[in-house]
Scaffold this active site. Structure first.
Site, short mmCIF file in Angstrom:
data_model
loop_
_atom_site.label_atom_id
_atom_site.label_comp_id
_atom_site.label_asym_id
_atom_site.label_seq_id
_atom_site.Cartn_x
_atom_site.Cartn_y
_atom_site.Cartn_z
N CYS A 114 0.82 -1.23 0.00
CA CYS A 114 0.00 0.00 0.00
C CYS A 114 0.85 1.27 0.00
O CYS A 114 0.36 2.34 -0.34
CB CYS A 114 -0.95 0.01 1.19
SG CYS A 114 -2.16 -1.30 1.11
N HIS A 251 -3.41 7.47 1.83
CA HIS A 251 -3.77 6.12 1.39
C HIS A 251 -5.17 5.84 1.94
O HIS A 251 -5.45 6.12 3.10
CB HIS A 251 -2.76 5.12 1.92
CG HIS A 251 -3.18 3.70 1.71
ND1 HIS A 251 -3.64 3.24 0.51
CD2 HIS A 251 -3.22 2.63 2.56
CE1 HIS A 251 -3.94 1.96 0.62
NE2 HIS A 251 -3.70 1.56 1.85
N ASN A 281 -10.01 -0.10 -0.35
CA ASN A 281 -8.56 0.01 -0.32
C ASN A 281 -8.00 -0.57 -1.62
O ASN A 281 -8.04 -1.78 -1.82
CB ASN A 281 -8.03 -0.75 0.92
CG ASN A 281 -6.52 -0.68 1.05
OD1 ASN A 281 -5.81 -0.27 0.13
ND2 ASN A 281 -6.02 -1.09 2.20
N1 ACO Z 1 -18.28 -7.96 9.40
C1 ACO Z 1 -18.68 -8.14 10.65
N2 ACO Z 1 -17.82 -8.34 11.68
C2 ACO Z 1 -16.51 -8.37 11.38
C3 ACO Z 1 -16.02 -8.19 10.09
C4 ACO Z 1 -16.96 -7.97 9.07
N3 ACO Z 1 -16.62 -7.78 7.78
N4 ACO Z 1 -14.66 -8.25 10.12
C5 ACO Z 1 -14.31 -8.47 11.39
N5 ACO Z 1 -15.42 -8.55 12.15
C6 ACO Z 1 -15.52 -8.79 13.59
C7 ACO Z 1 -14.32 -9.53 14.14
O1 ACO Z 1 -14.44 -10.90 13.91
C8 ACO Z 1 -14.42 -9.18 15.61
O2 ACO Z 1 -15.38 -9.99 16.20
P1 ACO Z 1 -15.15 -10.60 17.67
O3 ACO Z 1 -15.05 -9.39 18.57
O4 ACO Z 1 -16.36 -11.44 17.89
O5 ACO Z 1 -13.87 -11.37 17.58
C9 ACO Z 1 -14.95 -7.73 15.58
O6 ACO Z 1 -15.53 -7.56 14.29
C10 ACO Z 1 -13.91 -6.69 15.82
O7 ACO Z 1 -12.77 -7.00 14.99
P2 ACO Z 1 -11.54 -6.07 14.92
O8 ACO Z 1 -10.55 -6.64 13.95
O9 ACO Z 1 -11.09 -5.72 16.28
O10 ACO Z 1 -12.26 -4.77 14.26
P3 ACO Z 1 -11.66 -3.38 13.99
O11 ACO Z 1 -12.50 -2.36 14.59
O12 ACO Z 1 -10.18 -3.34 14.24
O13 ACO Z 1 -11.87 -3.24 12.41
C11 ACO Z 1 -10.57 -3.46 10.40
C12 ACO Z 1 -11.27 -4.19 11.54
C13 ACO Z 1 -11.59 -2.69 9.61
C14 ACO Z 1 -9.88 -4.49 9.53
C15 ACO Z 1 -9.53 -2.47 10.99
O14 ACO Z 1 -8.76 -3.11 11.95
C16 ACO Z 1 -8.60 -1.90 9.95
O15 ACO Z 1 -9.01 -1.13 9.11
N6 ACO Z 1 -7.31 -2.22 10.04
C17 ACO Z 1 -6.30 -1.64 9.18
C18 ACO Z 1 -6.30 -2.20 7.83
C19 ACO Z 1 -5.35 -1.38 7.00
O16 ACO Z 1 -5.21 -0.19 7.17
N7 ACO Z 1 -4.63 -1.93 6.10
C20 ACO Z 1 -3.73 -1.03 5.39
C21 ACO Z 1 -2.73 -1.63 4.78
S1 ACO Z 1 -3.38 -2.79 3.61
C22 ACO Z 1 -2.09 -3.29 2.63
O17 ACO Z 1 -0.98 -2.93 2.78
C23 ACO Z 1 -2.37 -4.32 1.58
#
Ligand code: ACO
Length: 324
Positions: A114, A251, A281
């Site tokens: 990314c 990004h 993304n």
């Molecule tokens: N739908 C419903 N629930 C979901 C989903 C979904 N699509 N995805 C995850 N959950 C659930 C999880 O299973 C978890 O459930 P649990 O509490 O029962 O275990 C709950 O939601 C919370 O999960 P978290 O991972 O803690 O959620 P978070 O608020 O962190 O959001 C996300 C997840 C959106 C992925 C976030 O962490 C994020 O954006 N991270 C950064 C990603 C990023 O920036 N990547 C950039 C680089 S990408 C690259 O280089 C290719």
């Protein structure tokens, strides 16, 4: 007298197929509401079966060249930032070079996931200020839909396909912060964090292309801290501060990361170009896509001070400060 790498043109291409969040509700245990609240994403584009990364890259390149008002023969070098190339080799960049009918100069791919476009801009800048190239076509192009695990709700809802491009040109300048062009760059990586975000396949391991794996929560924490720090460092190198910024063009991974980073930089959201709701993304394509859409919307204008920042697998991250 200084040489600056100035943006002469910008363009983008998005595949025709738009995939709304509802599409995922039928496939994994998720909801439109969860995706919108946690990420800001409402829809993304997926490439057609017969569309490869180079096809997207060529269309974005043609749009940028048209915007710059120059023919492909006027370009000395092509850099394509991508983690989803058509083939292991040749590079997407040489395929683009061939498709544009270019027989001189050189072309290569750059892989920093990314952060790829920020890395590519910094390297294009280095080629230009060192006199090795007069005009560089810098493209970010991805087909992340090809490496998603459509059974993993934590990752498959986040990514999309697309491409964006800029034409950078050498220009004589005074060497002040009022110059147009790239004013400062700042790149980092830290390979200790490879397990946070990776693809579980490759040529010399599984012999397959693999699927994307991510510890979203941990990446999120690194992102907010590292993006604000690198943006501050790049501004500092340029002799500028957050108060001088007209636009952050970040990004586009997650609206919450974008908002938290802007807050840490003390830049209001009215000065942030946001496209994540429409594109998801798109990895290395997200910044050039946002630059192009930002210009189309009438947000980005000549003379504006822009900070771009990105983080991705590696971890690799960085930022570029430029005057449009
Ligand atoms: N739908 C419903 N629930 C979901 C989903 C979904 N699509 N995805 C995850 N959950 C659930 C999880 O299973 C978890 O459930 P649990 O509490 O029962 O275990 C709950 O939601 C919370 O999960 P978290 O991972 O803690 O959620 P978070 O608020 O962190 O959001 C996300 C997840 C959106 C992925 C976030 O962490 C994020 O954006 N991270 C950064 C990603 C990023 O920036 N990547 C950039 C680089 S990408 C690259 O280089 C290719």
């Amino acid at each position: 007298m200084t040489i600056r790498a100035v943006v002469r043109g910008v363009g983008h291409y998005l595949p025709e197929r738009v995939v709304p969040n509802a599409w995922f509700e039928e496939r994994v245990d998720t909801t439109d509401e969860w995706i919108v609240t946690r990420t800001g994403i409402e829809r993304r584009h997926f490439a057609a079966e017969n569309e490869a990364t180079s096809d997207l890259a060529v269309k974005a390149a043609e749009a940028a060249l048209k915007d710059a008002g120059i023919g492909a023969e006027g370009v000395d070098a092509i850099i394509v930032a991508t983690s989803t190339p058509d083939f292991t080799f040749p590079s997407v960049a040489t395929m683009v070079q061939g498709r544009l009918g270019l027989t001189h100069g050189f072309a290569f791919d750059m892989q920093a996931v990314c952060a790829g476009f920020v890395y590519a801009l910094a390297n294009a800048n280095a080629l230009i200020v060192s006199g090795q190239a007069g005009r560089v076509l810098v493209i970010g192009a991805e087909t992340f839909s090809r490496i998603l695990d459509f059974e993993d709700r934590g990752t498959c809802v986040l990514f999309g396909d697309g491409a964006g491009a800029v034409v950078l040109e050498a220009d004589k300048a005074a060497g002040t912060t009022s110059d147009r062009g790239i004013l400062a760059t700042d790149l980092h990586s830290d390979g200790r964090h490879r397990e946070l975000l990776y693809v579980d396949g490759g040529v010399s391991t599984t012999g397959t292309s693999g699927r994307l794996r991510m510890q979203g929560n941990a990446v999120f924490r690194h992102a907010v801290e590292k993006l604000a720090n690198t943006a501050h460092t790049a501004l500092d190198k340029a002799g500028l501060s957050g108060a001088d910024v007209d636009w952050i063009v970040p990004h586009q991974a997650n609206l919450r990361i974008i908002t938290a980073t802007a807050q840490r930089m003390q830049v209001p959201m009215e000065k942030v170009v946001v496209t994540v709701q429409d594109h998801g993304n798109t990895s290395a394509a997200s910044i050039p896509l946002a630059l192009s859409v930002g210009k189309e919307r009438g947000q980005i204008k000549t003379g504006d001070l822009i900070v771009t920042e990105a983080i991705g697998g590696g971890l690799a991250w960085g930022s570029v400060v430029l005057r449009w």
